[in-house]
Design a protein around this motif. Structure first.
Motif, PDB file in Angstrom:
ATOM      1  N   ASP A  57      92.589 -30.075 -46.107  1.00 47.71           N
ATOM      2  CA  ASP A  57      93.086 -29.089 -47.132  1.00 47.71           C
ATOM      3  C   ASP A  57      94.329 -29.624 -48.031  1.00 47.71           C
ATOM      4  OD1 ASP A  57      91.162 -27.690 -46.087  1.00 47.71           O
ATOM      5  OD2 ASP A  57      92.609 -26.216 -45.038  1.00 47.71           O
ATOM      6  N   TYR A  58      95.159 -30.289 -47.601  1.00 51.16           N
ATOM      7  CA  TYR A  58      96.167 -30.820 -48.233  1.00 51.16           C
ATOM      8  C   TYR A  58      95.977 -32.169 -48.826  1.00 51.16           C
ATOM      9  CZ  TYR A  58      99.642 -27.303 -47.092  1.00 51.16           C
ATOM     10  OH  TYR A  58     100.362 -26.260 -47.035  1.00 51.16           O
ATOM     11  N   GLY A  59      94.652 -32.853 -48.803  1.00 54.86           N
ATOM     12  CA  GLY A  59      94.327 -33.956 -49.105  1.00 54.86           C
ATOM     13  C   GLY A  59      95.363 -35.200 -48.769  1.00 54.86           C
ATOM     14  N   ILE A  60      95.696 -35.238 -47.500  1.00 56.99           N
ATOM     15  CA  ILE A  60      96.663 -35.935 -46.903  1.00 56.99           C
ATOM     16  C   ILE A  60      95.885 -36.749 -45.440  1.00 56.99           C
ATOM     17  CG2 ILE A  60      98.866 -36.530 -45.778  1.00 56.99           C
ATOM     18  CD1 ILE A  60      99.417 -35.763 -48.647  1.00 56.99           C
ATOM     19  N   SER A 129      81.794 -39.652 -38.315  1.00 56.61           N
ATOM     20  CA  SER A 129      82.760 -40.235 -37.448  1.00 56.61           C
ATOM     21  C   SER A 129      83.761 -40.807 -37.699  1.00 56.61           C
ATOM     22  CB  SER A 129      82.256 -41.032 -36.183  1.00 56.61           C
ATOM     23  OG  SER A 129      81.147 -41.964 -36.879  1.00 56.61           O
ATOM     24  N   SER A 130      83.564 -41.566 -39.193  1.00 51.16           N
ATOM     25  CA  SER A 130      84.802 -42.628 -39.959  1.00 51.16           C
ATOM     26  C   SER A 130      84.652 -42.016 -41.271  1.00 51.16           C
ATOM     27  CB  SER A 130      84.409 -43.822 -39.735  1.00 51.16           C
ATOM     28  OG  SER A 130      85.460 -44.699 -40.163  1.00 51.16           O
ATOM     29  N   PRO A 131      85.164 -40.874 -41.767  1.00 46.50           N
ATOM     30  CA  PRO A 131      85.011 -40.429 -42.832  1.00 46.50           C
ATOM     31  C   PRO A 131      85.889 -41.083 -44.036  1.00 46.50           C
ATOM     32  CG  PRO A 131      86.494 -39.062 -41.625  1.00 46.50           C
ATOM     33  CD  PRO A 131      85.934 -40.034 -40.862  1.00 46.50           C
ATOM     34  N   THR A 132      85.399 -41.068 -45.247  1.00 44.81           N
ATOM     35  CA  THR A 132      86.172 -41.186 -46.542  1.00 44.81           C
ATOM     36  C   THR A 132      87.077 -39.684 -46.625  1.00 44.81           C
ATOM     37  OG1 THR A 132      84.739 -42.528 -47.474  1.00 44.81           O
ATOM     38  CG2 THR A 132      86.295 -41.649 -48.813  1.00 44.81           C
ATOM     39  N   TRP A 133      88.619 -39.796 -46.736  1.00 45.29           N
ATOM     40  CA  TRP A 133      89.381 -38.793 -46.743  1.00 45.29           C
ATOM     41  C   TRP A 133      89.693 -38.446 -48.180  1.00 45.29           C
ATOM     42  CZ3 TRP A 133      90.137 -36.544 -42.281  1.00 45.29           C
ATOM     43  CH2 TRP A 133      91.083 -35.844 -41.949  1.00 45.29           C
ATOM     44  N   VAL A 220      93.039 -42.810 -58.294  1.00 44.26           N
ATOM     45  CA  VAL A 220      91.578 -42.542 -57.592  1.00 44.26           C
ATOM     46  C   VAL A 220      91.711 -41.138 -56.933  1.00 44.26           C
ATOM     47  CG1 VAL A 220      89.826 -43.144 -55.816  1.00 44.26           C
ATOM     48  CG2 VAL A 220      91.391 -44.845 -57.189  1.00 44.26           C
ATOM     49  N   GLU A 221      90.818 -40.103 -57.577  1.00 47.13           N
ATOM     50  CA  GLU A 221      90.843 -38.778 -56.985  1.00 47.13           C
ATOM     51  C   GLU A 221      89.531 -38.984 -55.983  1.00 47.13           C
ATOM     52  OE1 GLU A 221      90.449 -34.170 -58.186  1.00 47.13           O
ATOM     53  OE2 GLU A 221      90.816 -35.591 -59.751  1.00 47.13           O
ATOM     54  N   ILE A 222      89.742 -38.303 -54.786  1.00 44.21           N
ATOM     55  CA  ILE A 222      88.662 -38.237 -53.765  1.00 44.21           C
ATOM     56  C   ILE A 222      88.400 -36.780 -53.775  1.00 44.21           C
ATOM     57  CG2 ILE A 222      87.296 -39.033 -51.680  1.00 44.21           C
ATOM     58  CD1 ILE A 222      89.236 -41.715 -51.844  1.00 44.21           C
ATOM     59  N   GLN A 223      87.310 -36.222 -53.870  1.00 46.32           N
ATOM     60  CA  GLN A 223      86.836 -34.891 -53.752  1.00 46.32           C
ATOM     61  C   GLN A 223      86.196 -34.550 -52.473  1.00 46.32           C
ATOM     62  OE1 GLN A 223      85.184 -33.916 -57.712  1.00 46.32           O
ATOM     63  NE2 GLN A 223      87.296 -33.592 -58.844  1.00 46.32           N
ATOM     64  N   GLY A 224      86.552 -33.783 -51.743  1.00 45.55           N
ATOM     65  CA  GLY A 224      85.992 -33.348 -50.622  1.00 45.55           C
ATOM     66  C   GLY A 224      85.143 -32.194 -50.560  1.00 45.55           C
TER      67      GLY A 224
END
Length: 224
Positions: A57-60, A129-133, A220-224
């Motif tokens: 949720d915090y993007g960390i 099992s090995s996600p991009t965060w 680089v902004e990675i959006q979940g």
């Protein structure tokens, strides 16, 4: 300047010395860019939350949250834990006018220059099992052909983006179609689906363009 600092609240801050220097330079005819920094914050655990869900949720990446709370092996409702500053994931000076946005739900990479969309590409991110965060990061490094020993993969035009674990040697990032065993080309028909071990996969043509365009420090902004 102090008024602006008050508006930012306790979670964010401005480096006043750097801000004053930027304003002085602007008076001499250059543009003034002032970076906002983030402080560590406290999070009160809610029902159903875990360190992994809170970190998402915090993007960390969750190992950073674990490292900021040594000795915390389990959570209880109402417990206060430390959320480390996002600045740990933005160690370089920010490059103005360039931004890369990765959409995990859409499996796309969008590249912006001076606010305008430059490229919009199909991509592939990490398996469950090995996600991009998700989070906000930077281009950290360029390697013409990086090697991932854990999976025996050679990854062309590798752009490092973030360390999944604090102070770890390995980095997740962008790359083209990897090879294994010297010749086996992987995932060439898989763009648009989650297939990687945490990196962001692009076609060889697209990653070559991004590799040349994105210098170190581009956000680089990675959006979940």
């Amino acid at each position: 300047m102090n008024t602006r600092q008050t508006e930012l609240g306790a979670a964010r801050r401005i480096d006043l010395d750097a801000a004053v220097a930027a304003v002085v330079n602007a008076a001499a005819g250059s543009a003034a860019t002032i970076r906002v920094y983030h402080n560590d914050t406290q999070h009160t655990v809610q029902p159903g939350e875990s360190i992994i869900s809170i970190a998402w949720d915090y993007g960390i990446p969750y190992p950073y949250v674990q490292a900021a709370n040594p000795g915390v092996d389990s959570l209880s409702v109402g417990q206060s834990i430390t959320i480390p500053s996002q600045d740990a994931l933005l160690p370089l000076p920010v490059v103005a006018g360039k931004r890369i946005v990765v959409s995990i739900p859409e499996q796309r990479v969008r590249v912006y220059e001076n606010g305008a969309l430059k490229w919009d590409w199909s991509a592939s991110t990490g398996i469950n099992s090995s996600p991009t965060w998700a989070g906000v990061y930077q281009i950290l490094s360029h390697e013409p052909n990086a090697y991932a020993s854990n999976w025996d993969l050679w990854m062309p035009d590798f752009l490092g983006v973030y360390h999944p674990i604090p102070n770890a040697d390995f980095v997740n990032g962008f790359h083209g179609f990897p090879t294994r065993g010297g010749s086996q080309l992987l995932w060439t028909n898989s763009l648009g689906t989650r297939v990687t071990y945490g990196c962001i996969l692009l076609s060889n043509d697209n990653i070559a363009q991004l590799y040349a365009w994105a210098e170190e420090g581009v956000v680089v902004e990675i959006q979940g």
